[in-house]
Write a protein that holds these residues in place. Sequence first.
Motif, mmCIF file in Angstrom:
data_model
loop_
_atom_site.group_PDB
_atom_site.id
_atom_site.type_symbol
_atom_site.label_atom_id
_atom_site.label_comp_id
_atom_site.label_asym_id
_atom_site.label_seq_id
_atom_site.Cartn_x
_atom_site.Cartn_y
_atom_site.Cartn_z
ATOM 1 N N ASP A 172 1.476 -8.501 -5.492
ATOM 2 C CA ASP A 172 0.405 -9.052 -6.337
ATOM 3 C C ASP A 172 -1.010 -9.038 -5.896
ATOM 4 O OD1 ASP A 172 2.417 -9.754 -8.368
ATOM 5 O OD2 ASP A 172 2.384 -11.778 -7.212
ATOM 6 N N GLY A 173 -0.875 -8.790 -4.528
ATOM 7 C CA GLY A 173 -2.269 -8.520 -3.549
ATOM 8 C C GLY A 173 -2.736 -7.066 -3.708
ATOM 9 N N ALA A 174 -1.928 -6.042 -4.385
ATOM 10 C CA ALA A 174 -2.398 -4.841 -4.339
ATOM 11 C C ALA A 174 -3.652 -4.760 -5.194
ATOM 12 C CB ALA A 174 -1.373 -4.053 -5.089
ATOM 13 N N THR A 175 -4.840 -3.922 -4.367
ATOM 14 C CA THR A 175 -5.929 -3.366 -4.818
ATOM 15 C C THR A 175 -6.072 -1.855 -4.865
ATOM 16 O OG1 THR A 175 -7.236 -3.364 -2.605
ATOM 17 C CG2 THR A 175 -6.825 -5.443 -3.739
ATOM 18 N N ALA A 176 -7.286 -1.522 -5.280
ATOM 19 C CA ALA A 176 -7.515 0.021 -5.260
ATOM 20 C C ALA A 176 -7.638 0.520 -3.994
ATOM 21 C CB ALA A 176 -8.767 0.260 -5.962
ATOM 22 N N ASP A 177 -7.684 -0.400 -2.743
ATOM 23 C CA ASP A 177 -7.624 0.162 -1.507
ATOM 24 C C ASP A 177 -6.349 0.234 -1.102
ATOM 25 O OD1 ASP A 177 -10.151 0.466 -1.335
ATOM 26 O OD2 ASP A 177 -10.510 -1.710 -0.704
ATOM 27 N N GLY A 178 -5.342 -0.483 -1.521
ATOM 28 C CA GLY A 178 -3.952 -0.551 -1.069
ATOM 29 C C GLY A 178 -3.100 -1.776 -1.237
ATOM 30 N N THR A 185 -3.502 -2.707 5.685
ATOM 31 C CA THR A 185 -3.708 -2.559 4.395
ATOM 32 C C THR A 185 -2.547 -1.278 4.227
ATOM 33 O OG1 THR A 185 -5.620 -3.332 3.738
ATOM 34 C CG2 THR A 185 -4.723 -1.889 2.129
ATOM 35 N N ALA A 186 -1.731 -1.056 3.447
ATOM 36 C CA ALA A 186 -0.836 -0.008 3.376
ATOM 37 C C ALA A 186 -1.047 0.757 2.072
ATOM 38 C CB ALA A 186 0.727 -0.561 3.108
ATOM 39 N N THR A 187 -1.061 2.142 2.157
ATOM 40 C CA THR A 187 -1.105 2.934 0.855
ATOM 41 C C THR A 187 0.369 3.112 0.548
ATOM 42 O OG1 THR A 187 -3.309 3.897 1.564
ATOM 43 C CG2 THR A 187 -1.886 5.255 -0.074
#
Length: 187
Positions: A111-117, A136-138
């Motif tokens: 749920d915390g995923a963003t455009a950065d990962g 932050t994981a891609t």
Amino acid sequence: MPQSPQTPPAAVQRLLADGAAAGAWQLDPAATTVRITSKSMWGLVTAHGTFGEVAGEGTLGADGAVEGRLTLGAGSLDTANAKRDKHLRSADFFDVDNHPEIVVRVGGSVDGATADGLPLSAEATVKGATRVLPVTATVTPEGSGTDAVRLTVRTVVDHREFGIVWSPMGMMRPHTDVAIEALFRRA
């Protein structure tokens, strides 16, 4: 604007769309690399190393909760310099006789995923010291995405926080770059 299928939120959402990716995942050591880069000699020399022994597992809950563990053989670090590698295994650095493993436990939620990962909380234990590191994981699905997924993490660690303080005359920089390319397969 719609996101491309390779951006982290879309990749993560695709993994969860029908719940098919929920469950246990196993790290594929042959398709995983953990590399470190550190500066020494007052920043004039860059040392690169790769851990040869990696293991791990993870779970993805139907609710989007992520948990995992990565274990590195501390003595398996190879910098292509036998003398340096022997020193890195000593009590000055990793003290592999007393601390043979480096363990990283991660947790988070898709749920915390963003455009950065995908932001994760990583709890790393090195040389007996445990510290929390935000990472932050891609996320990149491989194949159908329900059978294999690649996580890419890049972070900087202050190795002094783990009791690795050897640096005569300040010759060793305090930060180590860590790059992880981890392939997980359905368990």
